[in-house]
Enzyme design. Structure first.
Site, mmCIF file in Angstrom:
data_model
loop_
_atom_site.group_PDB
_atom_site.id
_atom_site.type_symbol
_atom_site.label_atom_id
_atom_site.label_comp_id
_atom_site.label_asym_id
_atom_site.label_seq_id
_atom_site.Cartn_x
_atom_site.Cartn_y
_atom_site.Cartn_z
ATOM 1 N N GLU A 39 -5.581 -10.737 -2.024
ATOM 2 C CA GLU A 39 -6.431 -10.609 -0.827
ATOM 3 C C GLU A 39 -7.907 -10.537 -1.198
ATOM 4 O O GLU A 39 -8.678 -9.791 -0.605
ATOM 5 C CB GLU A 39 -6.060 -9.341 -0.029
ATOM 6 N N HIS A 75 -9.972 -6.335 -2.791
ATOM 7 C CA HIS A 75 -11.067 -6.244 -1.818
ATOM 8 C C HIS A 75 -12.201 -5.538 -2.555
ATOM 9 O O HIS A 75 -12.192 -4.312 -2.699
ATOM 10 C CB HIS A 75 -10.643 -5.449 -0.578
ATOM 11 N N ASP A 132 -11.714 -10.592 -1.570
ATOM 12 C CA ASP A 132 -13.000 -10.928 -0.958
ATOM 13 C C ASP A 132 -14.054 -10.063 -1.620
ATOM 14 O O ASP A 132 -13.738 -9.030 -2.208
ATOM 15 C CB ASP A 132 -13.013 -10.819 0.583
ATOM 16 N N GLU A 144 0.808 -1.234 0.000
ATOM 17 C CA GLU A 144 0.000 0.000 0.000
ATOM 18 C C GLU A 144 0.837 1.279 0.000
ATOM 19 O O GLU A 144 0.618 2.160 0.827
ATOM 20 C CB GLU A 144 -0.977 -0.034 1.178
ATOM 21 N N ASN A 156 2.450 -4.712 -3.271
ATOM 22 C CA ASN A 156 1.051 -5.113 -3.146
ATOM 23 C C ASN A 156 0.200 -3.886 -2.844
ATOM 24 O O ASN A 156 0.619 -3.003 -2.109
ATOM 25 C CB ASN A 156 0.974 -6.104 -1.965
#
Ligand code: XIL
Length: 663
Positions: A441, A412, A443, A334, A377
């Site tokens: 990651e 996400h 979801d 990030e 990432n």
């Protein structure tokens, strides 16, 4: 918050024989005799009603008074009163070390009410676990409003996932020291459904495409969760255990227990590990950015050198410890802020060292783990502005020789956002750089904004989610040559970070439900024909007889809606997306979508479909994987096109000859 561990009442050791669902009698809590009606009903392990005039094992946490009271009662005539509290964390506690079995799911319930005369406040139900002199605290039920006028019920599930030498449940207040009553405490064992063995293993379904992973904590590597994890997944990412705050909370003092346990489990079970993460602006202890005397570090050369030496020491220790057991590292997490003109997040790392923290982190990681793949990432990498800034940074650093092997897309996302076209553009943007890519990651939240909250996931959201998983995985599979793995941020809906982020509410973003059973989302990946199109709606049933798989209700027997969006436009060219929703009641197979460009626009490239253009007239037919368009389903294309004098919106959208509404 830290309370001395005192055992004022020793409960008789009880062993919960889970296999035969036996109940346990403890000295103070009342044993129950009623057997469960069905295996799935909770089995009461112990309860405390205080009706016998004793505290039934409850004690104070630190000096406050805990005593039976008859001033008010939830049931019967007695309750327990905690008074003389001097801190919000003080309150009645019950020792559970001998009652709780690690890896087993329990429901803890207690009724709470403030003592007469106390102003309204908030209470919560927590668990303290101790091991080797250190205490940790888990919330079972978060802050809940309470008054002196009524009883409020706190009830939540808890799984002990750690080895402990002390364990207790307790009621505390969010703030203040109000006297409070509790009553009718219960702890019930929640029997679980067996892990399904008659459904395909995800990792086998995806074997030809990419390894599939899940983020884990200690809870995912015991009991049924571990069975599910091993069955479906190839790789794991410790969700928190390798972060700086977990591994080096104070300078030079390393804590390896959780990371060792999780990496050890992976190694023992043939699961590959993604290491997450070495440098981040969150979950990094304050000491990293302050002098030994507590002064914040600045960008002056001595401070910068200190910061980079700490970073180097940290990476040497963490990466060095796991060696070959961790094949991929999220070295940096990030670092992009698309709202900065240079695209660089103003983290403490950046403020003190500029880009040197990234140069140091990748160089040292490469030195310590020469064969590991090193990743940068980030989240929202589908957002064009962010994507492009990340791409620019990666190409700039790689040009300098910084050893970045890959780009991680967190993904996400939610049931509505982002579009498949934008996600595809995300993957395509990094291909020219020659880097590896991973989805790290993923979801899919059932919520589309922060104001929504459902006690149980509505059926239509779960269905929309299944189609999202279907479409996103179809896309990933088409890009299998670029993607070296896809990881989901969790194993099942019983344990997801989205239950508390960005606001507290129950979310259901994964492939398995809270009972570890395969959801429609799982079938979206494994076999979309088995997505259950008419699950029983649990919340706000729609008026139509079938449940719409999108958030939008159906509108008629044969109808469609076209949503056309220009994503980006530049002189002579533009990128657009078109979403066609089958708002009719009938499923379509092998559809054709048509429209007409008013200004001579010419498509040069289209994804998610096969395009034919004849002058102003465009026709799109499906690719191999999106020819089914169920009632309520959507297809979405993206394309690049040229324009000259103007670029007005297309007109005359049709689906199989049927005119679509626009919007
Ligand atoms: C999350 C964890 O899942 C939570 O348990 C923790 O409280 C906060 O961090 N992006 C990341 C992950 O890179 O490290 C975050 O993980 C989720 C967002």
């Amino acid at each position: 918050m830290r309370a001395p561990w005192t055992r004022r009442h020793r409960l008789l050791p009880g062993l919960l024989a889970l296999a035969c669902l036996a109940t346990v009698a403890v000295a103070a809590a009342v044993p129950l005799t009623t057997p469960p009606a069905r295996a799935a009903d909770p089995v009461l392990v112990l309860d405390a009603t205080f009706e016998d005039g004793t505290t039934q094992g409850f004690r104070s946490r630190a000096g406050e008074t805990v005593a039976v009271s008859t001033a008010v009662a939830h049931g019967g005539t007695h309750s327990l009163l905690a008074s003389g509290r001097t801190a919000s964390w003080q309150g009645p506690a019950l020792d559970l070390l001998d009652e709780m079995v690690k890896g087993t799911r329990y429901t803890l319930t207690v009724w709470v009410r403030l003592a007469a005369g106390q102003s309204p406040g908030q209470v919560r139900l927590s668990v303290q676990r101790d091991s080797g002199g250190t205490s940790a605290y888990d919330q079972v039920v978060g802050d809940t409003a309470v008054t002196a006028d009524a009883w409020v019920r706190l009830s939540g599930t808890y799984v002990l996932a750690h080895d402990v030498d002390g364990l207790s449940a307790y009621v505390e207040t969010a703030s203040g020291t109000a006297d409070l009553h509790i009553d009718d405490f219960t702890m019930a064992y929640q029997p679980t459904k067996p892990v399904q063995t008659d459904i395909p293993a995800l990792r086998e379904v995806l074997a030809a495409d990419f390894p599939i992973g899940a983020a884990i904590g200690n809870r995912q590597i015991i009991g049924d969760q571990a069975v599910l994890l091993r069955r479906h997944f190839d790789t794991v990412t410790p969700g928190n255990a390798l972060k700086w705050d977990a591994t080096q909370p104070t300078e030079g003092t390393f804590r390896w227990a959780d990371a060792d346990t999780q990496v050890g489990f992976a190694t023992d079970n043939g699961l590959a590990v993604r290491g997450h993460t070495l440098v981040w602006h969150q979950q990094t202890p304050a000491w990293v950015f302050t002098d030994t005397d507590g002064t914040p570090l600045t960008s002056d050369p001595a401070d910068k050198a200190l910061l980079l030496s700490r970073l180097e020491a940290h990476i040497r220790a963490v990466v060095g410890r796991y060696g070959d057991a961790i094949g991929v590292w999220d070295v940096a997490n990030e670092v992009i802020d698309e709202n900065q003109s240079d695209g660089l997040r103003r983290s403490r790392w950046y403020e003190i060292s500029g880009l040197d923290y990234l140069r140091t982190a990748f160089r040292v990681a490469r030195e310590v783990a020469p064969t590991a793949r090193l990743y940068i990432n980030d989240y929202n990498t589908n957002v064009p502005a962010k994507r492009d800034k990340l791409r620019d940074l990666v190409s700039r650093l790689r040009a300098e020789g910084v050893p970045i092997d890959g780009v991680g897309h967190q993904m996400h996302v939610n049931v509505q956002w982002p579009s498949i076209a934008e996600t595809e553009a995300m993957l395509r943007a990094f291909i020219p750089l020659g880097v590896e890519q991973q989805v790290t990651e993923m979801d899919v939240s059932i919520y589309v904004d922060n104001g929504e909250s459902f006690p149980t996931p509505p059926a239509d959201r779960l269905l929309t989610q299944a189609y999202r998983y279907r479409d996103l995985f179809a896309l990933y599979r088409r890009y299998a040559d670029e993607l070296t793995s896809v990881t989901l941020w969790g194993l099942a809906d019983d344990d997801t970070w989205l239950d508390t982020f960005p606001v507290a509410r129950k979310d259901a973003p994964l492939l398995f439900d809270t009972e570890l059973q395969a959801k429609s989302a799982y079938w979206g990946i494994v076999d979309p024909t088995r997505i259950n199109p008419t699950p029983t709606p649990t919340v706000s049933p729609t008026a139509s007889p079938t449940v719409s798989p999108t958030v939008t209700p159906t509108t008629g027997p044969d109808s469609c809606r076209a949503t056309y969006t220009v994503i980006n436009q530049w002189p002579g060219g533009f990128q657009a997306s078109l979403k066609i929703t089958n708002t009719g009641a009938r499923a379509r197979e092998g559809w054709t979508v048509r429209w007409r460009f008013p200004d001579g626009q010419l498509i040069s490239q289209l994804w998610n479909g096969t395009v034919r253009q004849d002058g102003p007239d465009v026709a799109v037919t499906p690719t191999s994987w999106n020819s089914a368009l169920p009632a309520g389903g959507t297809v979405e294309f993206g394309f690049l096109a040229g324009w000259s004098t103007s670029n007005n919106r297309p007109v005359g959208f049709t689906l199989d000859g049927l005119a679509c509404t626009t919007g």
